[in-house]
Scaffold this motif. Structure first.
Motif, PDB file in Angstrom:
ATOM      1  N   LEU A  66      16.235  24.256  19.950  1.00  0.00           N
ATOM      2  CA  LEU A  66      17.322  23.263  20.021  1.00  0.00           C
ATOM      3  C   LEU A  66      17.504  22.429  18.760  1.00  0.00           C
ATOM      4  O   LEU A  66      18.653  22.183  18.358  1.00  0.00           O
ATOM      5  N   PRO A  67      16.430  21.950  18.095  1.00  0.00           N
ATOM      6  CA  PRO A  67      16.665  21.140  16.889  1.00  0.00           C
ATOM      7  C   PRO A  67      17.479  21.871  15.829  1.00  0.00           C
ATOM      8  O   PRO A  67      18.438  21.308  15.285  1.00  0.00           O
ATOM      9  N   LEU A  68      17.136  23.124  15.525  1.00  0.00           N
ATOM     10  CA  LEU A  68      17.893  23.874  14.514  1.00  0.00           C
ATOM     11  C   LEU A  68      19.306  24.184  14.995  1.00  0.00           C
ATOM     12  O   LEU A  68      20.252  24.204  14.207  1.00  0.00           O
ATOM     13  N   TYR A  69      19.459  24.432  16.296  1.00  0.00           N
ATOM     14  CA  TYR A  69      20.794  24.669  16.849  1.00  0.00           C
ATOM     15  C   TYR A  69      21.674  23.444  16.625  1.00  0.00           C
ATOM     16  O   TYR A  69      22.816  23.558  16.171  1.00  0.00           O
ATOM     17  N   TYR A  70      21.142  22.256  16.916  1.00  0.00           N
ATOM     18  CA  TYR A  70      21.933  21.029  16.771  1.00  0.00           C
ATOM     19  C   TYR A  70      22.176  20.683  15.309  1.00  0.00           C
ATOM     20  O   TYR A  70      23.224  20.124  14.963  1.00  0.00           O
ATOM     21  N   GLY A  72      22.605  22.965  12.965  1.00  0.00           N
ATOM     22  CA  GLY A  72      23.701  23.873  12.618  1.00  0.00           C
ATOM     23  C   GLY A  72      25.029  23.389  13.176  1.00  0.00           C
ATOM     24  O   GLY A  72      26.058  23.441  12.503  1.00  0.00           O
ATOM     25  N   ARG A  73      24.984  22.894  14.396  1.00  0.00           N
ATOM     26  CA  ARG A  73      26.214  22.400  15.033  1.00  0.00           C
ATOM     27  C   ARG A  73      26.736  21.155  14.321  1.00  0.00           C
ATOM     28  O   ARG A  73      27.953  20.990  14.139  1.00  0.00           O
ATOM     29  N   ALA A  74      25.826  20.266  13.922  1.00  0.00           N
ATOM     30  CA  ALA A  74      26.235  19.035  13.230  1.00  0.00           C
ATOM     31  C   ALA A  74      26.800  19.346  11.855  1.00  0.00           C
ATOM     32  O   ALA A  74      27.775  18.727  11.410  1.00  0.00           O
ATOM     33  N   LEU A  80      30.572  23.536   5.951  1.00  0.00           N
ATOM     34  CA  LEU A  80      29.956  24.579   5.134  1.00  0.00           C
ATOM     35  C   LEU A  80      31.000  25.294   4.284  1.00  0.00           C
ATOM     36  O   LEU A  80      30.752  25.635   3.123  1.00  0.00           O
ATOM     37  N   VAL A  81      32.182  25.505   4.841  1.00  0.00           N
ATOM     38  CA  VAL A  81      33.275  26.133   4.099  1.00  0.00           C
ATOM     39  C   VAL A  81      33.661  25.269   2.894  1.00  0.00           C
ATOM     40  O   VAL A  81      33.823  25.772   1.773  1.00  0.00           O
ATOM     41  N   ALA A 130      23.803  30.100  15.124  1.00  0.00           N
ATOM     42  CA  ALA A 130      24.314  29.929  16.493  1.00  0.00           C
ATOM     43  C   ALA A 130      24.958  28.559  16.643  1.00  0.00           C
ATOM     44  O   ALA A 130      26.021  28.414  17.249  1.00  0.00           O
ATOM     45  N   GLY A 131      24.314  27.535  16.069  1.00  0.00           N
ATOM     46  CA  GLY A 131      24.889  26.191  16.126  1.00  0.00           C
ATOM     47  C   GLY A 131      26.129  26.062  15.273  1.00  0.00           C
ATOM     48  O   GLY A 131      27.123  25.459  15.689  1.00  0.00           O
ATOM     49  N   MET A 132      26.080  26.642  14.062  1.00  0.00           N
ATOM     50  CA  MET A 132      27.230  26.563  13.153  1.00  0.00           C
ATOM     51  C   MET A 132      28.463  27.246  13.735  1.00  0.00           C
ATOM     52  O   MET A 132      29.592  26.797  13.526  1.00  0.00           O
ATOM     53  N   SER A 133      28.248  28.344  14.442  1.00  0.00           N
ATOM     54  CA  SER A 133      29.388  29.066  15.023  1.00  0.00           C
ATOM     55  C   SER A 133      29.808  28.477  16.365  1.00  0.00           C
ATOM     56  O   SER A 133      30.713  28.980  17.022  1.00  0.00           O
ATOM     57  N   GLU A 134      29.117  27.384  16.763  1.00  0.00           N
ATOM     58  CA  GLU A 134      29.418  26.684  18.016  1.00  0.00           C
ATOM     59  C   GLU A 134      29.325  27.610  19.218  1.00  0.00           C
ATOM     60  O   GLU A 134      30.158  27.580  20.120  1.00  0.00           O
TER      61      GLU A 134
END
Length: 203
Positions: A66-70, A72-74, A80-81, A130-134
């Motif tokens: 979960l920490p890395l997922y969040y 990436g999501r944040a 990133l683009v 996974a987080g970055m791609s929501e």
């Protein structure tokens, strides 16, 4: 490392397995290939129950993603683009490349999470894209749990069957982890060099 893992499990029991598997996702030097076989051996001695060992391993592994997922999501795709368009030239990376990668993960992300959770060396890193791609949280958790369940069951079962020789599991899998990481690094270098060459040819 093996002695420290064993001592923690001896003192904390099932909670030790849970904690170690959470840490394993954040600090890869603590390998699940050592934690779960050791716990399986404890079950073989009668000190623990094998099903609960596996359950704690899966639960810890999923919580640890979960920490890395969040993160990436944040960070997010759009951020990133923008970063890639401003600063990605030295990596031959553009915002368009990020969007392509994100589209790929949208199509194949469930398989990547499912099977990637069973691949040493990259299993914890998959939480970031996974987080970055929501990827929806329920889907991420379900596929993470299935993949982690298969991996934890295989490792704990091997430790249970091998008994005092449980450390052989880590000894055999460790080279595989290094090979996987080596392949990933080589692929990244090859991709980088090809992009550089293509940029040079265009200019």
């Amino acid at each position: 490392m093996a002695e420290w893992v064993q001592n923690l499990m001896d003192s904390m029991g099932y909670l030790g397995i849970l904690l170690l598997m959470i840490l394993e996702n954040l600090f890869p030097p603590i390998p699940s290939e050592l934690i779960m076989p050791s716990a399986g051996f404890a079950a073989a001695r009668g000190d623990m129950s094998l099903p609960i060992v596996i359950l704690m391993g899966v639960l810890g592994s999923v919580i640890g993603t979960l920490p890395l997922y969040y993160i990436g999501r944040a960070f997010g795709e759009e951020r990133l683009v923008k970063w890639a368009d401003r600063h990605g030239k030295w990596l031959t990376l553009s915002g368009k490349d990020i969007r392509k990668a994100d589209d790929w993960f949208d199509k194949h992300g469930t398989k990547a999470v499912l099977f990637g959770r069973m691949v040493p060396g990259i299993r914890s890193l998959l939480s970031l894209p996974a987080g970055m791609s929501e990827m929806p949280m329920p889907k991420f958790l379900i596929y993470s749990a299935i993949g982690s369940g298969l991996w934890a069951s295989a490792l704990a079962g091997a430790g249970y069957l091998l008994g005092e020789n449980y450390d052989r599991v880590e000894r055999y899998i460790s080279p595989v982890s290094k090979i996987v990481l080596g392949v990933v690094v080589v692929a990244a270098v090859v991709w980088f060099l090809r992009r550089k060459r293509a940029q040079t040819a265009r200019s």
